[in-house]
Motif scaffolding. Structure first.
Motif, PDB file in Angstrom:
ATOM      1  N   VAL A 188      -1.306   9.852  -6.041  1.00 15.56           N
ATOM      2  CA  VAL A 188       0.051   9.629  -5.557  1.00 15.56           C
ATOM      3  C   VAL A 188       0.353  10.513  -4.346  1.00 15.56           C
ATOM      4  O   VAL A 188       1.059  10.091  -3.411  1.00 15.56           O
ATOM      5  N   VAL A 189      -0.194  11.733  -4.314  1.00 12.10           N
ATOM      6  CA  VAL A 189       0.001  12.609  -3.152  1.00 12.10           C
ATOM      7  C   VAL A 189      -0.632  11.990  -1.915  1.00 12.10           C
ATOM      8  O   VAL A 189      -0.031  11.952  -0.822  1.00 12.10           O
ATOM      9  N   ILE A 190      -1.868  11.490  -2.059  1.00  9.90           N
ATOM     10  CA  ILE A 190      -2.544  10.855  -0.924  1.00  9.90           C
ATOM     11  C   ILE A 190      -1.765   9.625  -0.458  1.00  9.90           C
ATOM     12  O   ILE A 190      -1.599   9.386   0.751  1.00  9.90           O
ATOM     13  N   THR A 191      -1.260   8.844  -1.425  1.00 14.63           N
ATOM     14  CA  THR A 191      -0.491   7.646  -1.079  1.00 14.63           C
ATOM     15  C   THR A 191       0.757   8.004  -0.283  1.00 14.63           C
ATOM     16  O   THR A 191       1.081   7.365   0.738  1.00 14.63           O
ATOM     17  N   LEU A 192       1.484   9.031  -0.720  1.00 12.89           N
ATOM     18  CA  LEU A 192       2.707   9.445  -0.010  1.00 12.89           C
ATOM     19  C   LEU A 192       2.388   9.954   1.393  1.00 12.89           C
ATOM     20  O   LEU A 192       3.134   9.689   2.351  1.00 12.89           O
ATOM     21  N   ALA A 194       9.185   5.010  -3.214  1.00 12.13           N
ATOM     22  CA  ALA A 194       9.827   4.839  -4.520  1.00 12.13           C
ATOM     23  C   ALA A 194       8.953   4.019  -5.453  1.00 12.13           C
ATOM     24  O   ALA A 194       8.822   4.321  -6.652  1.00 12.13           O
ATOM     25  N   LEU A 195       8.326   2.963  -4.901  1.00 13.59           N
ATOM     26  CA  LEU A 195       7.441   2.137  -5.717  1.00 13.59           C
ATOM     27  C   LEU A 195       6.234   2.940  -6.211  1.00 13.59           C
ATOM     28  O   LEU A 195       5.843   2.851  -7.378  1.00 13.59           O
ATOM     29  N   PHE A 197       3.613   5.830 -10.584  1.00 13.81           N
ATOM     30  CA  PHE A 197       3.084   7.115 -11.051  1.00 13.81           C
ATOM     31  C   PHE A 197       3.786   7.555 -12.333  1.00 13.81           C
ATOM     32  O   PHE A 197       3.141   8.022 -13.279  1.00 13.81           O
ATOM     33  N   ALA A 198       5.106   7.393 -12.396  1.00 13.16           N
ATOM     34  CA  ALA A 198       5.865   7.782 -13.584  1.00 13.16           C
ATOM     35  C   ALA A 198       5.438   6.949 -14.791  1.00 13.16           C
ATOM     36  O   ALA A 198       5.306   7.468 -15.912  1.00 13.16           O
TER      37      ALA A 198
END
Length: 726
Positions: free
Chosen positions: A200-204, A13-14, A19-20
């Motif tokens: 953000v994809v890599i982070t998730l 969520a963070l 990212f948003a």
């Protein structure tokens, strides 16, 4: 377990919240956004200029086609040195002579041959005429010519006035056009949005799969193994694509590279396709024998024309692409996974320039490479198969039939035959004697066929190589200076670099020391690492003899002065050999892999830049524009004509192969002209030339009467006088 999942959800969520926030900023519209578009005309690739004389303003009238605004002009100038202490003044005024812009640029800040910006904000109104005045002080700059049709992308119509005379061409003048545009911060900061999405994809993935698990999976993919296995082939494919689109963009879309030799090759190719064989004036009705150059290169172009259905010029570019592909196929066959490094030899600036022109050095390099590789194989094996001797003979013959100078390969063979005899005397190995005998027979047979070709030329043309190669007058001092300059240029061309200005401006006697230092370094490397009868020794020996023999021939016979075209084949072979010598010191080093990655990135970026800059848009290509000009120039000239005192662009001689050039002297009778130009049906000459000839009163009565009748029968709007010969 629930606690771990809750932690992952919170971290996710963070990450999404951050990212948003980033996307909110990047997609926000920036205030007062402007779009600047650089619009440049297509310049003539030939060295033709518009001189801006010192103290004499060059006037350029700009008639606006539409409303537009600019933040400055783009200009390309040559003939300016760093020592220039003068200035260039650019002044723009409107139809009421009100000055709208006045900008002074120091001449020593201008980089010759590169587009520079003359800053200044201006707004143009459709239908209004503006005058740009360019005044040079203590300098004598040249603009490049812009042919008709190559400036149509500009939002104004250009008319250049030099010394009161309106020129038929434009000058190398472009603009930085500005337009209001709603741009986001994501547009301003390139690739920021896709980079943010990727991050953000890599982070998730790391949050949910675990860092250790992700790294372990990457290791199991064996990316390094894939690169080692397929990396070289992928690189060569990318390099081939890059070379092809570069040739198409530079030599077809952006320019047309046609020299006098190029026109000869193309004219012969057209006649070959028409079934006229060695008669390069066959379509014009003559039996002129094609002997100035060997036949293979125009035959290759004719073959591509037949297969693709394209015109001669474009077919010659496709031929260059195909040959580049064949070279890149040969390299992995011989050098395996290291072939990608050898492939970099094709990024030599000289090689690329030759590819842009229609010159026989391109297939010549392929045949030289194959000859050297086969010769090296014969020398390496104890009992070479007969097929290798046959292949060597065919490649040697192909070298000769591509360029007469190619016969030097048998001198190289002679050197190795002598070396084999010496090795036999020292070691008593009968295999050396057998190989020497095989090479001798191969050289004799191939050499006899080559001599037979020259004898055929002698019988059909009167000269073995088509023209006299005897000595003209030469300035040996200038010739030696050109040699030094060319050798320096070759060295830097290898690395896709121009000669640095610091070295370029040195006196020639100091440049000699740089050349000697380079040659000494190469000599030391070769002496320490090169083994006898190795593939590297063959390539280097061929290169050295290529250079030495060619330089010697040039000093006892006249042709063009030394420049990149003559030396590139030898440099290509030398690079192949030297790479083989230094490769063992590079392989396995960490930096070697990084170097491969950087070079691959540059190749990909080079391809993308060509597309981004409109280099593949053939709808408004320079060559098509040139063809339109030729069509207009030949519009009044009937089929099978001789054009007297021809001043049409010499590059077009292959475009109308049914036309030949001619002259008329005061002593000529009209019947003699009919005999001289027996293949032509019509005699064409510009009306202004006819008028001058008649006014001179120097020409024979029979010729003058025909010219007078031709003048009386031509239409008022006709540019040419056409007289029937048959």
């Amino acid at each position: 377990m629930k606690k771990i999942h809750l932690k992952k959800i919170l971290y996710s969520a963070l990450a999404l919240l951050i990212f948003a926030a980033v996307m909110l900023v990047l997609t926000h519209t920036a205030q007062n956004g402007l779009k600047t578009t650089e619009i440049l005309p297509g310049i003539n690739p030939d060295p033709v200029y518009v001189e801006c004389e010192e103290g004499v303003p060059l006037e350029v009238s700009l008639l606006a086609k539409e409303d537009f605004s600019i933040s400055g002009f783009q200009v390309l100038l040559v003939n300016i040195s760093e020592e220039s202490s003068g200035t260039l003044q650019f002044t723009v005024s409107d139809s009421d002579s009100q000055i709208l812009l006045s900008q002074i640029i120091p001449a020593d800040t201008v980089t010759p041959g590169k587009w520079i910006t003359v800053s200044g904000e201006l707004a143009f109104t459709a239908g209004q005429e503006y005058r740009l005045s360019i005044l040079a002080d203590e300098s004598d700059p040249y603009f490049m010519q812009v042919p008709k049709g190559q400036g149509e992308m500009l939002p104004f119509t250009e008319r250049v006035v030099q010394n009161g005379e309106v020129l038929e061409c434009g000058i190398s003048l472009g603009i930085n056009q500005v337009e209001p545009e709603a741009v986001t911060y994501g547009d301003i900061f390139y690739y920021s949005i896709p980079f943010s999405i990727l991050l953000v994809v890599i982070t998730l993935i790391l949050i949910w799969a675990g860092t250790d698990n992700v790294l372990g999976a990457l290791k199991r993919l064996s990316l390094g193994t894939l690169i080692r296995r397929y990396g070289s082939d992928v690189f060569l494919i990318l390099l081939f694509i890059c070379i092809c689109i570069s040739i198409y963009s530079r030599a077809y879309v952006k320019g047309a590279y046609i020299s006098a030799d190029s026109a000869g090759y193309l004219r012969e190719a057209v006649n070959l396709l028409a079934g006229n064989g060695f008669s390069y004036d066959g379509l014009a009705g003559y039996d002129t024998w094609f002997a100035n150059w060997p036949i293979i290169y125009p035959a290759l172009i004719a073959g591509v024309m037949a297969v693709t259905g394209t015109g001669a010029y474009l077919a010659s570019k496709i031929t260059a692409m195909v040959i580049a592909g064949l070279i890149l196929i040969v390299l992995p066959k011989c050098f395996g996974r290291d072939a990608w490094l050898y492939g970099l030899c094709l990024t030599n600036i000289g090689y690329l320039n030759i590819s842009y022109y229609t010159w026989s050095e391109i297939p010549f390099m392929l045949f030289l490479l194959c000859f050297g590789l086969i010769l090296a194989r014969i020398l390496k094996e104890d009992k070479p198969a007969c097929k290798w001797y046959i292949g060597l003979g065919l490649m040697g013959l192909c070298c000769f039939l591509t360029r007469y100078y190619g016969i030097f390969v048998w001198i190289v063979t002679g050197v190795y035959i002598l070396a084999l005899f010496i090795a036999y005397r020292k070691r008593g190995e009968r295999s050396c004697l057998a190989k020497a005998a095989g090479l001798t027979i191969t050289a004799f047979v191939s050499g006899c066929i080559s001599m037979g070709y020259l004898l055929m030329n002698k019988l059909m043309n009167g000269m073995a190589s088509g023209v006299s190669r005897t000595m003209w007058w030469d300035d040996y001092g200038k010739l030696t200076d050109d040699l030094i300059e060319s050798l320096l240029t070759e060295f830097f061309n290898i690395f896709s670099l121009q000669v640095p200005e610091l070295i370029e401006n040195l006196p020639y006697n100091l440049k000699v020391f740089i050349v000697i230092a380079i040659l000494a370094g190469l000599g030391l490397l070769i002496f320490k690492t090169c083994r006898h009868f190795s593939r590297e020794s063959v390539m280097i020996t061929m290169a050295v003899l290529y250079y030495v023999i060619f330089i010697g021939i040039r000093y006892v016979s006249s042709m063009d002065s030394f420049y990149f075209r003559f030396f590139v084949p030898g440099t290509f072979l030398l690079c192949i050999g030297v790479i083989g010598l230094v490769l063992p010191y590079l392989k396995g080093k960490t930096g070697f892999g990084y170097f491969a990655g950087v070079v691959t990135t540059i190749i990909v970026a080079a391809m993308l830049s060509i597309f981004e800059n409109g280099g593949m848009d053939g709808s408004n290509s320079y060559y098509k524009s040139l063809e339109q000009q030729w069509e207009e120039a030949y519009a009044e000239i009937p089929e099978r004509s001789v054009v007297i005192f021809n001043d049409i662009d010499f590059r077009s001689t292959f475009y109308r192969p049914d036309v030949v050039e001619g002259t008329i002297t005061p002593e000529d009778e009209f019947e003699e002209l009919k005999e001289t130009y027996y293949g032509s049906k019509y005699l064409c000459i510009k009306a202004e030339f006819v008028q001058a000839m008649l006014e001179s009163g120097e020409y024979s009565e029979s010729v003058s009467s025909e010219l007078s009748r031709g003048m009386m029968s031509k239409k008022e709007e006709d540019e040419f006088v056409v007289i029937a010969l048959r």
